[in-house]
Write a protein that holds these residues in place. Structure first.
Motif, short mmCIF file in Angstrom:
data_model
loop_
_atom_site.label_atom_id
_atom_site.label_comp_id
_atom_site.label_asym_id
_atom_site.label_seq_id
_atom_site.Cartn_x
_atom_site.Cartn_y
_atom_site.Cartn_z
N ALA A 187 -1.07 -39.55 -12.14
CA ALA A 187 -2.52 -39.41 -12.20
C ALA A 187 -3.18 -40.02 -10.96
CB ALA A 187 -3.06 -40.07 -13.47
N GLU A 188 -2.70 -41.19 -10.54
CA GLU A 188 -3.26 -41.81 -9.33
C GLU A 188 -2.96 -41.00 -8.08
OE1 GLU A 188 -2.96 -46.04 -8.65
OE2 GLU A 188 -2.54 -46.36 -10.79
N ILE A 189 -1.75 -40.47 -7.99
CA ILE A 189 -1.39 -39.66 -6.82
C ILE A 189 -2.22 -38.38 -6.79
CG2 ILE A 189 0.46 -38.25 -5.81
CD1 ILE A 189 2.40 -40.54 -6.53
N ARG A 190 -2.37 -37.75 -7.93
CA ARG A 190 -3.18 -36.52 -7.96
C ARG A 190 -4.63 -36.79 -7.61
NH1 ARG A 190 -0.51 -33.11 -12.93
NH2 ARG A 190 1.30 -32.44 -11.73
N ALA A 191 -5.16 -37.92 -8.04
CA ALA A 191 -6.55 -38.27 -7.69
C ALA A 191 -6.67 -38.49 -6.18
CB ALA A 191 -6.99 -39.53 -8.45
N ALA A 192 -5.67 -39.14 -5.59
CA ALA A 192 -5.70 -39.37 -4.14
C ALA A 192 -5.57 -38.04 -3.39
CB ALA A 192 -4.57 -40.33 -3.74
N GLU A 193 -4.74 -37.14 -3.89
CA GLU A 193 -4.62 -35.82 -3.27
C GLU A 193 -5.93 -35.04 -3.38
OE1 GLU A 193 0.15 -35.17 -4.10
OE2 GLU A 193 -1.30 -34.27 -5.47
N ALA A 194 -6.58 -35.15 -4.52
CA ALA A 194 -7.87 -34.47 -4.70
C ALA A 194 -8.90 -35.01 -3.71
CB ALA A 194 -8.36 -34.63 -6.14
N ASP A 195 -8.90 -36.32 -3.50
CA ASP A 195 -9.80 -36.93 -2.51
C ASP A 195 -9.51 -36.39 -1.11
OD1 ASP A 195 -11.04 -38.43 -4.47
OD2 ASP A 195 -10.00 -40.30 -3.96
N LEU A 196 -8.23 -36.27 -0.79
CA LEU A 196 -7.83 -35.77 0.52
C LEU A 196 -8.32 -34.34 0.74
CD1 LEU A 196 -6.05 -36.34 3.07
CD2 LEU A 196 -4.18 -35.25 1.81
N LEU A 197 -8.28 -33.54 -0.31
CA LEU A 197 -8.67 -32.13 -0.20
C LEU A 197 -10.14 -31.87 -0.49
CD1 LEU A 197 -5.55 -30.51 -1.93
CD2 LEU A 197 -6.03 -30.67 0.53
N ALA A 198 -10.88 -32.90 -0.85
CA ALA A 198 -12.28 -32.72 -1.27
C ALA A 198 -13.17 -32.15 -0.17
CB ALA A 198 -12.85 -34.06 -1.76
N ALA A 199 -12.80 -32.31 1.07
CA ALA A 199 -13.63 -31.82 2.17
C ALA A 199 -13.56 -30.30 2.31
CB ALA A 199 -13.19 -32.47 3.49
N PHE A 200 -12.62 -29.67 1.64
CA PHE A 200 -12.44 -28.22 1.76
C PHE A 200 -13.06 -27.50 0.58
CE2 PHE A 200 -8.95 -30.27 3.99
CZ PHE A 200 -9.08 -29.70 5.24
N PRO A 201 -13.54 -26.28 0.79
CA PRO A 201 -14.09 -25.49 -0.32
C PRO A 201 -13.01 -25.25 -1.39
CG PRO A 201 -14.57 -24.43 1.79
CD PRO A 201 -13.63 -25.57 2.07
N PRO A 202 -13.42 -25.12 -2.65
CA PRO A 202 -12.45 -24.94 -3.74
C PRO A 202 -11.46 -23.80 -3.50
CG PRO A 202 -14.61 -25.34 -4.65
CD PRO A 202 -14.79 -25.21 -3.16
N GLY A 203 -11.91 -22.68 -2.99
CA GLY A 203 -10.99 -21.56 -2.73
C GLY A 203 -9.93 -21.91 -1.71
N ASP A 204 -10.30 -22.66 -0.69
CA ASP A 204 -9.33 -23.08 0.32
C ASP A 204 -8.32 -24.06 -0.28
OD1 ASP A 204 -10.69 -21.49 2.11
OD2 ASP A 204 -11.53 -23.17 3.27
N ARG A 205 -8.81 -24.97 -1.12
CA ARG A 205 -7.90 -25.93 -1.77
C ARG A 205 -6.89 -25.19 -2.63
NH1 ARG A 205 -12.82 -29.28 -2.86
NH2 ARG A 205 -12.88 -28.25 -4.87
N GLU A 206 -7.38 -24.24 -3.42
CA GLU A 206 -6.48 -23.50 -4.32
C GLU A 206 -5.46 -22.70 -3.51
OE1 GLU A 206 -9.24 -21.25 -6.66
OE2 GLU A 206 -10.07 -23.07 -7.57
N ALA A 207 -5.89 -22.07 -2.42
CA ALA A 207 -4.97 -21.31 -1.58
C ALA A 207 -3.93 -22.23 -0.95
CB ALA A 207 -5.74 -20.54 -0.51
N PHE A 208 -4.36 -23.39 -0.51
CA PHE A 208 -3.45 -24.35 0.11
C PHE A 208 -2.38 -24.79 -0.89
CE2 PHE A 208 -2.44 -28.84 1.18
CZ PHE A 208 -1.79 -28.61 2.39
N VAL A 209 -2.80 -25.13 -2.10
CA VAL A 209 -1.85 -25.58 -3.12
C VAL A 209 -0.90 -24.44 -3.50
CG1 VAL A 209 -1.63 -26.41 -5.49
CG2 VAL A 209 -3.32 -27.44 -3.97
N ARG A 210 -1.41 -23.23 -3.66
CA ARG A 210 -0.54 -22.08 -3.95
C ARG A 210 0.49 -21.88 -2.85
NH1 ARG A 210 -5.16 -19.47 -5.35
NH2 ARG A 210 -5.14 -18.26 -3.43
N THR A 211 0.06 -22.03 -1.60
CA THR A 211 0.97 -21.87 -0.47
C THR A 211 2.05 -22.95 -0.50
OG1 THR A 211 -0.78 -20.86 0.85
CG2 THR A 211 1.11 -21.78 2.05
N LEU A 212 1.66 -24.19 -0.77
CA LEU A 212 2.66 -25.27 -0.85
C LEU A 212 3.68 -24.99 -1.96
CD1 LEU A 212 0.54 -28.50 -0.34
CD2 LEU A 212 2.13 -27.45 1.27
N ILE A 213 3.19 -24.54 -3.09
CA ILE A 213 4.09 -24.22 -4.20
C ILE A 213 5.05 -23.11 -3.80
CG2 ILE A 213 4.19 -23.23 -6.53
CD1 ILE A 213 1.56 -24.82 -7.10
#
Length: 128
Positions: free
Chosen positions: A97-123
């Motif tokens: 939970a703490e790691i996911r919150a930190a990752e969310a903070d890291l990605l917060a500067a990007f629009p939601p669609g970009d975040r989702e695309a980035f995570v899909r690409t990593l997966i």
């Protein structure tokens, strides 16, 4: 770029792991056992990319802290089966939970669609 991002993520995760008193390898073990309970030590080592001999002290420590169980396989007494204990599951959930919150903070500067695309690409790039 991937290397630099990886180093940044490791630096971000280190204080979280330290607060919970576990190493990165221990977290990898807990994560693997959460995803696939009752793994053999050999299957676990292969699954997380660790040498079996390097993994034994990590497993010893996790067992000592009652975060995992190691029991003989009833079909082959030479093999040890591994599983999370309730305490191990709670610790993993707290760290994750703490790691996911930190990752969310890291990605917060990007629009939601970009975040989702980035995570899909990593997966998609991550071997399973």
């Amino acid at each position: 770029m991937v290397f630099r991002l990886g180093r940044q993520l490791l630096a971000m995760e280190r204080p979280i792991l330290d607060r919970h008193g576990i190493s990165m390898w221990a977290y990898a073990v807990l994560t693997a056992l959460r995803e696939r309970p009752m793994r053999t030590q050999a299957a676990l080592a292969a699954g997380i990319g660790a040498d079996k001999t390097r993994l034994i002290p990590v497993l010893d420590e996790l067992q000592k802290r009652e975060l995992i169980d190691r029991e003989p396989d009833p079909d082959d007494r030479r093999v040890r089966l591994l599983a999370l204990t309730p305490a191990g599951r709670r610790l993993h959930q707290a760290v994750q939970a703490e790691i996911r919150a930190a990752e969310a903070d890291l990605l917060a500067a990007f629009p939601p669609g970009d975040r989702e695309a980035f995570v899909r690409t990593l997966i998609g790039l991550t071997p399973r």
